[in-house]
Structure formats: structure tokens, C-alpha cells
Design a protein around this motif. Structure first.
Motif, PDB file in Angstrom:
ATOM      1  N   ARG A 171       0.839  -1.130   0.000  1.00 61.45           N
ATOM      2  CA  ARG A 171       0.162  -0.029   0.050  1.00 61.45           C
ATOM      3  C   ARG A 171       0.813   1.117  -0.042  1.00 61.45           C
ATOM      4  N   GLU A 225      -2.440   1.206 -11.762  1.00 64.18           N
ATOM      5  CA  GLU A 225      -3.674   2.135 -11.271  1.00 64.18           C
ATOM      6  C   GLU A 225      -4.087   2.498  -9.950  1.00 64.18           C
ATOM      7  N   GLN A 226      -4.502   3.741  -9.909  1.00 67.05           N
ATOM      8  CA  GLN A 226      -4.986   4.249  -8.357  1.00 67.05           C
ATOM      9  C   GLN A 226      -6.116   3.204  -8.131  1.00 67.05           C
ATOM     10  N   GLY A 227      -6.125   3.045  -6.657  1.00 63.02           N
ATOM     11  CA  GLY A 227      -7.150   2.336  -6.025  1.00 63.02           C
ATOM     12  C   GLY A 227      -6.730   2.002  -4.540  1.00 63.02           C
ATOM     13  N   PRO A 228      -7.140   1.199  -3.950  1.00 66.53           N
ATOM     14  CA  PRO A 228      -7.218   1.031  -2.620  1.00 66.53           C
ATOM     15  C   PRO A 228      -5.423   0.793  -2.185  1.00 66.53           C
ATOM     16  N   VAL A 288       0.671   5.636  -0.518  1.00 66.02           N
ATOM     17  CA  VAL A 288      -0.356   6.649  -0.778  1.00 66.02           C
ATOM     18  C   VAL A 288       0.809   7.956  -0.741  1.00 66.02           C
ATOM     19  N   ARG A 302      -2.645   5.108  -4.021  1.00 61.92           N
ATOM     20  CA  ARG A 302      -3.435   6.508  -4.106  1.00 61.92           C
ATOM     21  C   ARG A 302      -2.511   7.607  -4.282  1.00 61.92           C
ATOM     22  N   LEU A 303      -3.191   8.806  -4.938  1.00 61.02           N
ATOM     23  CA  LEU A 303      -2.387  10.041  -4.969  1.00 61.02           C
ATOM     24  C   LEU A 303      -3.274  11.023  -4.208  1.00 61.02           C
ATOM     25  N   VAL A 304      -2.895  11.727  -3.328  1.00 59.98           N
ATOM     26  CA  VAL A 304      -3.727  12.586  -2.663  1.00 59.98           C
ATOM     27  C   VAL A 304      -3.451  13.935  -2.983  1.00 59.98           C
ATOM     28  N   ALA A 359       0.677  11.543 -11.656  1.00 66.97           N
ATOM     29  CA  ALA A 359      -0.126  10.617 -11.944  1.00 66.97           C
ATOM     30  C   ALA A 359       0.067   9.851 -13.146  1.00 66.97           C
ATOM     31  N   GLU A 397      -7.890   5.695   7.641  1.00 65.12           N
ATOM     32  CA  GLU A 397      -6.743   5.152   7.108  1.00 65.12           C
ATOM     33  C   GLU A 397      -5.762   4.216   8.200  1.00 65.12           C
TER      34      GLU A 397
END
Length: 189
Positions: free
Chosen positions: A64, A88-91, A66, A94-96, A79, A112
């Protein structure tokens, strides 16, 4: 810039956006040698920039990642980098896109899970470093076993951060990597 090891080894990370100072390949290589196995870990890459630290961790088996990046232009480039690498972004990835303090609040509010490893590489002369680190260690995103690696410059050494202890510190030319962990409850190191 290339990914050094793991499933994405040798993949080129593409151009560096203007105003971004990526972690040098030799520093990244030394950092991951010192960290050892990162397989199975949850990783937070604060002030992600190119995303190279989180990408390297993912390539080496982190489950994982982030990334947090406040610049919209830099986040767009990250991105695109993820897409170019077929990620691919997903659980799990992730990009915040927001500043670090807001991201910490959002991630904690969303429930989280705590991270095993946090990379924090703000602009070297940032006056927000201490505030962000205090907020990070006060959040549920950091557990007793979490390792936080802070990248900085020799001329902008990290002051003592309340509630933390320095586990290790390494210098690579002008770059200083400081490993922090939550202070023991009894106040000991």
C-alpha cells in the motif's frame, strides 16, 4: 531517474517537474539498503514530488502506497508517471492532492490504517517541517512500529521533535536522512 530494484527495476521515471528536487539515485539506493525488506509494508510518501520513494517501495514489495503532493502540476506529472508504469490508482495505490497537514487530517478522518513506513521529503528550507512532523506523530497514521524517514539538507538540520526519538541519521553530501520513531511512553530513547 530510474527505479533501482524490485518488480519495476530499471524503469525510467521520466522528466522531473520544474521546482522539484528528487532524491538522488545513490541516496535512494543507500536508503533502501538501510531499510532492508519493505515487502508487505504500508507506505506514506509525504511531499512526494516525483513519487520516486513510494515507487521504489512499491517495486520492492510494499502493498500500500499513498503519495501526498500539494502542487497540482507536480501531482499531474506523478499521476502520469503511475499510468506510464502501468499502475492504477485504487485502495493499494493512491495519490492525494493537497498539503501535508490537510492530508494527514483527511487520511485520519477516513480511518486510514497506520503506516509502517513514512517518507517525508519537504522542500529543504520549509518552515512547516516541525509542524507537519508533530501532526504526523500525533495522528493515528503513526503507530509504535512506524519508521519515519525525513530527508533534509545539512544546512537545515532537523530540530528535536516532541514525542519522537532519532533512531538513525546518515549523511550523503548535502543530504541528511533522519530516521524517527515514536518516543517510548516512559520518555526513554
Amino acid at each position: 531517474m530510474r527505479i533501482i530494484a524490485g518488480s519495476l527495476r530499471g524503469r525510467v521515471l521520466g522528466p522531473v517537474p520544474d521546482g522539484v528536487r528528487p532524491t538522488a539515485d545513490r541516496v535512494r539506493e543507500s536508503l533502501f539498503s538501510a531499510l532492508g525488506q519493505v515487502g508487505g509494508l504500508g507506505v506514506l510518501d509525504l511531499c512526494a514530488g516525483t513519487g520516486a520513494l513510494g515507487l521504489e517501495a512499491y517495486s520492492r514489495g510494499a502493498v500500500r502506497v499513498v503519495w501526498v503532493e500539494r502542487s497540482r502540476a507536480v501531482a499531474r506529472a506523478l499521476a502520469k508517471r503511475l499510468l506510464d508504469l502501468g499502475l492504477e490508482q485504487g485502495p493499494a495505490l493512491r495519490l492525494v492532492v493537497t498539503d501535508a497537514l490537510r492530508a494527514l487530517e483527511q487520511l485520519a478522518r477516513a480511518g486510514e490504517a497506520s503506516f509502517d513506513l513514512v517518507f517525508f521529503d519537504p522542500p529543504y528550507a520549509s518552515d512547516e517541517r516541525e509542524e507537519i512532523l508533530v501532526a504526523l506523530f500525533a495522528s493515528p497514521l503513526v503507530d509504535v512500529g512506524t519508521t519515519v524517514v525525513v530527508e533534509g539538507a545539512r544546512r537545515h538540520l532537523l530540530p528535536a521533535i516532541a514525542g519522537t526519538r532519532v533512531v538513525d541519521e546518515r549523511r550523503y553530501g548535502d543530504t541528511v536522512l533522519t530516521w524517527l520513531a515514536r518516543a517510548k511512553p516512559d520518555g526513554g530513547a
